[in-house]
Write a protein that holds these residues in place. Structure first.
Motif, short mmCIF file in Angstrom:
data_model
loop_
_atom_site.label_atom_id
_atom_site.label_comp_id
_atom_site.label_asym_id
_atom_site.label_seq_id
_atom_site.Cartn_x
_atom_site.Cartn_y
_atom_site.Cartn_z
N SER A 1 -7.06 8.36 10.63
CA SER A 1 -8.49 8.08 10.83
C SER A 1 -8.72 7.30 12.12
N PRO B 1 0.83 -1.22 0.00
CA PRO B 1 0.00 0.00 0.00
C PRO B 1 0.86 1.26 0.00
N ARG B 2 0.34 2.32 -0.60
CA ARG B 2 1.10 3.58 -0.65
C ARG B 2 1.26 4.15 0.76
N HIS C 1 -3.00 7.87 6.21
CA HIS C 1 -4.41 8.24 6.30
C HIS C 1 -5.17 7.28 7.23
N ILE C 2 -4.87 6.01 7.11
CA ILE C 2 -5.53 5.01 7.98
C ILE C 2 -5.20 5.29 9.45
N LYS C 3 -3.91 5.57 9.71
CA LYS C 3 -3.50 5.83 11.09
C LYS C 3 -4.19 7.08 11.65
N VAL D 1 -1.53 6.22 2.12
CA VAL D 1 -2.73 5.48 2.52
C VAL D 1 -2.56 4.99 3.97
N ILE D 2 -1.38 4.50 4.25
CA ILE D 2 -1.09 4.04 5.62
C ILE D 2 -1.23 5.21 6.60
#
Lengths: 186, 166
Positions: free
Chosen positions: B54, B43-44, B50-52, B47-48
């Motif tokens: 969120s 994964p980019r 952004h997940i963290k 993205v990682i």
């Protein structure tokens, strides 16, 4: 399969709502979970969305995790998410009656990301039915035994074994054929 | 964890004969190797991240919600406890609701605090009630004196007014 003590500790921290512990969990499992989603969908954006959904679902459900194999639990959630996605796509497909368009959306070429083998692997997986492809990917990315897989699928071990065996055989044959075709054309 | 070759053959031996089991185990191994040979996409990083972010945001919201609901629960529990203890003490000591709040208060305190604290609080309450009582009496006296004074003055005026009649 029992978890390493540090994973148990990490999960306890997650249950307490520690953001750093969740961050660590993301670092530990994102690669494998993303690979699992990507191999099944063949699309980067969809896989990233599924990965994000997976962690949100994890946050909701972490308090209900009662021990045992965390990876089995995690991949069961991932599998449910993927199946939900498939169902949603199927409904959309029926609704729009645009099967071809949907296939196009989901068949983003993998060449730019992976090498030739990965590209063929991706296409080979598409030749299999969704359930078999999922079992093979789960076995690879989750490093699960047939016993684990059959427990997760809630089916007899012989059934799981037979599905994976047939699937891998088919995949190998298809990839060999595709290799031969490629050599003949070049 | 995946089975070793030996474990796999043993497992397949439950469904096939020895030769078939060995062949199937080889086919599974080759297939596994093919799958493992393809490079896994990653994964980019954004993205990682952004997940963290969120997850962190969601956790903050949940913590805030938990604190608020815990406060509400504590307040509700405190009110309930106060009401129950008041009712219990009133019922237990057969204090009539019409009795002075000082008496009820003292009894409630006696139930829940040590003797020293009770005597201290009781004497304070006594002082306060005495003070209130004195002030009330003083007020009543004031008003009686004023009323009596007014009456005498009125009577004097009437007497003076009727004086010419003889």
């Amino acid at each position: 399969m029992s978890e390493q003590p540090d994973i148990v500790e990490l999960l306890e921290e997650c249950k307490r709502g520690n953001p750093a512990a969740f961050g660590r969990l993301v670092d530990l499992y994102s690669g494998r979970c993303y690979g699992y989603f990507y191999r099944l969908t063949g699309n980067r954006d969809t896989s990233e969305e599924l990965l994000s959904d997976l962690y949100m679902r994890l946050l909701e459900k972490i308090s209900s995790f009662e021990g045992g194999s965390f990876e089995k639990w995690l991949f069961t959630i991932a599998s449910n998410l993927f199946r939900d996605r498939l169902r949603k796509q199927y409904r959309q497909k029926r609704l729009l009656e645009e099967k071809a368009a949907l296939d196009e959306i989901e068949s983003e070429p993998a060449k730019e990301i992976d090498g030739d083998l990965s590209d063929r692997l991706q296409r080979g997986l598409k030749m299999l039915d969704a359930e078999t492809a999922e079992l093979i990917m789960m076995r690879f990315y989750g490093d699960f035994s047939f016993k684990d897989l059959s427990e997760m699928r809630q089916e007899p071990i012989g059934t799981t074994l037979s599905k994976v065996h047939r699937g891998l055989k088919k995949l190998k044959e298809w990839m060999e054929d595709s290799n031969e075709r490629k050599q003949r054309t070049t | 964890m995946k089975e070793s070759r030996e474990q796999l053959e043993k497992l397949l031996g439950r469904f096939y004969d020895k030769e078939q089991a060995a062949r199937a185990a080889s086919e599974i191994e080759v297939g596994d190797a093919l799958v493992a040979g393809g490079m896994s996409p990653w994964p980019r990083p954004e993205v990682i991240a952004h997940i963290k972010a969120s997850l962190e945001q969601e956790l903050a919201v949940r913590t805030k919600r938990k604190i608020v609901s815990r406060r509400i629960l504590t307040a509700a529990a405190a009110c309930l406890l106060a009401a129950i203890s008041m009712l219990w003490v009133v019922g237990h000591h057969r204090i009539l609701p019409s009795e002075s709040p000082v008496v009820i208060g003292t009894t409630v305190i006696q139930e829940f605090f040590s003797d020293d604290t009770v005597s201290e609080i009781s004497s304070t309450l006594d002082d306060i009630s005495k003070q209130i009582y004195d002030e009330e009496i003083a007020e009543k006296n004031d008003s009686w004196e004023t009323d009596a004074g007014n009456e005498i003055e009125e009577m004097t005026l009437i007497a003076q007014a009727d004086f010419w009649k003889g």
